[in-house]
Motif scaffolding. Structure first.
Motif, PDB file in Angstrom:
ATOM      1  N   GLU A  23       0.713  -1.091  -0.047  1.00 39.74           N
ATOM      2  CA  GLU A  23      -0.062   0.136   0.069  1.00 39.74           C
ATOM      3  C   GLU A  23       0.869   1.193   0.033  1.00 39.74           C
ATOM      4  O   GLU A  23       1.809   1.296   0.686  1.00 39.74           O
ATOM      5  CB  GLU A  23      -0.890   0.068   1.160  1.00 39.74           C
ATOM      6  CG  GLU A  23      -1.918  -1.132   1.193  1.00 39.74           C
ATOM      7  CD  GLU A  23      -2.663  -1.264   2.647  1.00 39.74           C
ATOM      8  OE1 GLU A  23      -3.475  -2.210   2.750  1.00 39.74           O
ATOM      9  OE2 GLU A  23      -1.983  -0.875   3.654  1.00 39.74           O
ATOM     10  N   GLU A  56      -8.060   1.525  -2.538  1.00 39.47           N
ATOM     11  CA  GLU A  56      -7.859   1.352  -1.146  1.00 39.47           C
ATOM     12  C   GLU A  56      -8.797   2.031  -0.395  1.00 39.47           C
ATOM     13  O   GLU A  56      -9.858   2.904  -1.077  1.00 39.47           O
ATOM     14  CB  GLU A  56      -6.332   1.577  -0.765  1.00 39.47           C
ATOM     15  CG  GLU A  56      -5.700   0.586  -0.456  1.00 39.47           C
ATOM     16  CD  GLU A  56      -5.954  -0.552   0.530  1.00 39.47           C
ATOM     17  OE1 GLU A  56      -6.847   0.092   1.348  1.00 39.47           O
ATOM     18  OE2 GLU A  56      -5.812  -1.882   0.374  1.00 39.47           O
ATOM     19  N   MET A  61      -4.574   6.700  -1.428  1.00 44.60           N
ATOM     20  CA  MET A  61      -3.961   5.495  -1.225  1.00 44.60           C
ATOM     21  C   MET A  61      -4.092   4.768  -2.633  1.00 44.60           C
ATOM     22  O   MET A  61      -5.081   4.582  -3.162  1.00 44.60           O
ATOM     23  CB  MET A  61      -4.396   4.476  -0.118  1.00 44.60           C
ATOM     24  CG  MET A  61      -4.209   5.302   1.316  1.00 44.60           C
ATOM     25  SD  MET A  61      -5.188   4.332   2.536  1.00 44.60           S
ATOM     26  CE  MET A  61      -4.295   2.674   2.602  1.00 44.60           C
ATOM     27  N   GLU A  63      -2.828   0.605  -3.774  1.00 43.80           N
ATOM     28  CA  GLU A  63      -2.287  -0.928  -3.512  1.00 43.80           C
ATOM     29  C   GLU A  63      -1.659  -1.606  -4.614  1.00 43.80           C
ATOM     30  O   GLU A  63      -2.424  -1.395  -5.972  1.00 43.80           O
ATOM     31  CB  GLU A  63      -3.115  -1.811  -2.794  1.00 43.80           C
ATOM     32  CG  GLU A  63      -2.473  -3.015  -2.425  1.00 43.80           C
ATOM     33  CD  GLU A  63      -3.334  -4.025  -1.476  1.00 43.80           C
ATOM     34  OE1 GLU A  63      -2.935  -4.318  -0.404  1.00 43.80           O
ATOM     35  OE2 GLU A  63      -4.586  -4.249  -1.906  1.00 43.80           O
ATOM     36  N   CYS A 135      -0.456   2.631   5.683  1.00 42.18           N
ATOM     37  CA  CYS A 135      -0.294   1.929   4.661  1.00 42.18           C
ATOM     38  C   CYS A 135       0.639   0.543   5.200  1.00 42.18           C
ATOM     39  O   CYS A 135       1.759   0.782   6.022  1.00 42.18           O
ATOM     40  CB  CYS A 135       0.600   2.444   3.563  1.00 42.18           C
ATOM     41  SG  CYS A 135      -0.461   3.806   2.701  1.00 42.18           S
ATOM     42  N   THR A 245       4.692  -0.165   5.273  1.00 40.78           N
ATOM     43  CA  THR A 245       4.824  -0.216   3.723  1.00 40.78           C
ATOM     44  C   THR A 245       6.446   0.092   3.802  1.00 40.78           C
ATOM     45  O   THR A 245       6.881   0.931   4.706  1.00 40.78           O
ATOM     46  CB  THR A 245       4.480   0.890   3.000  1.00 40.78           C
ATOM     47  OG1 THR A 245       2.953   0.198   2.878  1.00 40.78           O
ATOM     48  CG2 THR A 245       4.792   1.031   1.569  1.00 40.78           C
TER      49      THR A 245
END
Length: 379
Positions: A23, A56, A61, A63, A135, A245
């Motif tokens: 993400e 997302e 965001m 992914e 994320c 992330t």
């Protein structure tokens, strides 16, 4: 346990499949605030990676998801391809693709993505949903039997805080240092069905527990099993969800390699008849809080020995535990090299803080989280 033992003995732990979901935040390059550019970024992706992208929870965001892989070199190649494509698309939409675990400055637009499931979650949990975007990096490791997957998750519990400490990458929030290495983890503690994986006697025990959690309202539905490790609902895998992330592909490959080796080691132990320790949930939670707060910069709680120890000593224990699995898969040299680098550079939170200390400028520190778009080579 008998069914899991039989299933474990049928698994070739040298060839477990692995896949990675990453993400990313979309930031305004000038202000470093979250930018709600996800629709434009996803639309601009090349056709050959469109199917590997996901909407997302927030408009800030996206992914990106690798295919199922059999080797870490393959994982790394896919991650570089996907990161480069997403970074270029973000730039075309006037945004910076940021590999960071939590919103570092602010999120002016907090509406959830227009999706029935996301709207239902927002309606059910209310203001908790208003927290800024976070994320994570999720690793799927192939485990073909659900009873076995439940037992594997039991065996992973003592080691997941160590994986978390290796991958902390969100020290900033609201434009300042939070004092925590993973602010993402602190935010997620507000959600009732996220966090440490409970110990379960069987898949039936897990299902019964989920039914009660849904009945209580703490879990909206069975799809919100979002523990740090879980049998995947949609794939024959164990999904490990503990990491922020990762700042670079090298960090993500390190996470994927260690996760796969831990699952392989757990399957081997189950096949040999070893039961997982039933560590009290409050201690597991404390170990995760410790890891999210300190990262690798202090001590971690050793859940096997019941005491605090230097973080890198536990990393050494982790490597000792998974070295046979890493050797069988051929991953040992790569993982050793990445760990050596990480010991020198520190995890993402350390790198951001070091950059901020040198420059006194938060934008300079956050520039480290920007994913190269192909003009630079990401490790």
């Amino acid at each position: 346990m008998r069914a899991a033992l039989v299933a474990a003995r049928a698994v070739d732990t040298a060839r477990l499949t692995v896949g990675v979901e990453e993400e990313f935040l979309l930031l305004d390059p000038a202000t470093m605030e979250n930018r709600p550019a996800a629709p434009a970024v996803l639309a601009a992706l090349p056709a050959d990676v469109q199917h590997l992208s996901r909407r997302e929870f927030r408009h800030s965001m996206i992914e990106m998801v690798t295919p199922v892989c059999t080797g870490l070199d393959e994982v790394g190649s896919h991650l570089r391809l996907l990161r480069t494509a997403a970074a270029r698309s973000a730039r075309s939409a006037g945004a910076m693709l940021a590999a960071v675990g939590a919103t570092p400055v602010g999120e002016p637009e907090r509406a959830v993505t227009d999706d029935p499931r996301f709207r239902a979650i927002a309606d059910h949990y209310g203001p908790v949903v208003d927290d800024p975007a976070v994320c994570g990096c999720h690793v799927h490791v192939g485990v073909p039997d659900r009873e076995l997957a439940v037992q594997v998750c039991n065996h992973l519990r003592p080691w997941l805080p160590v994986l978390q400490a290796l991958t902390v990458n969100s020290p900033f929030h609201d434009g300042r240092d939070t004092g925590h290495a993973s602010w993402r983890a602190m935010q997620l503690d507000r959600w009732p069905t996220l966090g440490p994986t409970p110990w379960f006697a069987s898949a039936e025990d897990l299902d019964r527990t989920v039914e009660l959690l849904v009945a209580s309202g703490a879990m909206l539905d069975a799809s919100l099993i979002l523990w740090h490790a879980r049998p995947s609902a949609g794939y024959p895998t164990v999904e490990i969800r503990v990491a922020d992330t990762c700042p670079t592909t090298g960090d993500a490959v390190l996470l994927a390699g260690l996760a796969r080796a831990l699952v392989a080691t757990a399957v081997d132990r189950i096949g040999a008849g070893h039961a997982a320790p039933q560590i009290p949930g409050h201690l597991v939670r404390a170990a995760h809080w410790n890891a999210a707060h300190a990262g690798l910069g202090g001590t971690l709680l050793d859940l096997r020995q019941g005491r605090a120890r230097p973080a890198w000593d536990l990393v050494g224990d982790l490597m000792h535990t998974v070295t046979p699995a890493l050797s069988r898969s051929g991953d040992l040299p790569l993982i050793e090299a990445e760990l050596t680098r990480l010991r020198t550079e520190g995890p993402g939170a350390t790198r951001q803080r070091d950059a901020f200390a040198r420059s006194g400028d938060l934008r300079t520190a956050l520039a480290l989280t920007g994913v190269p778009d192909g003009s630079l080579i990401d490790r």
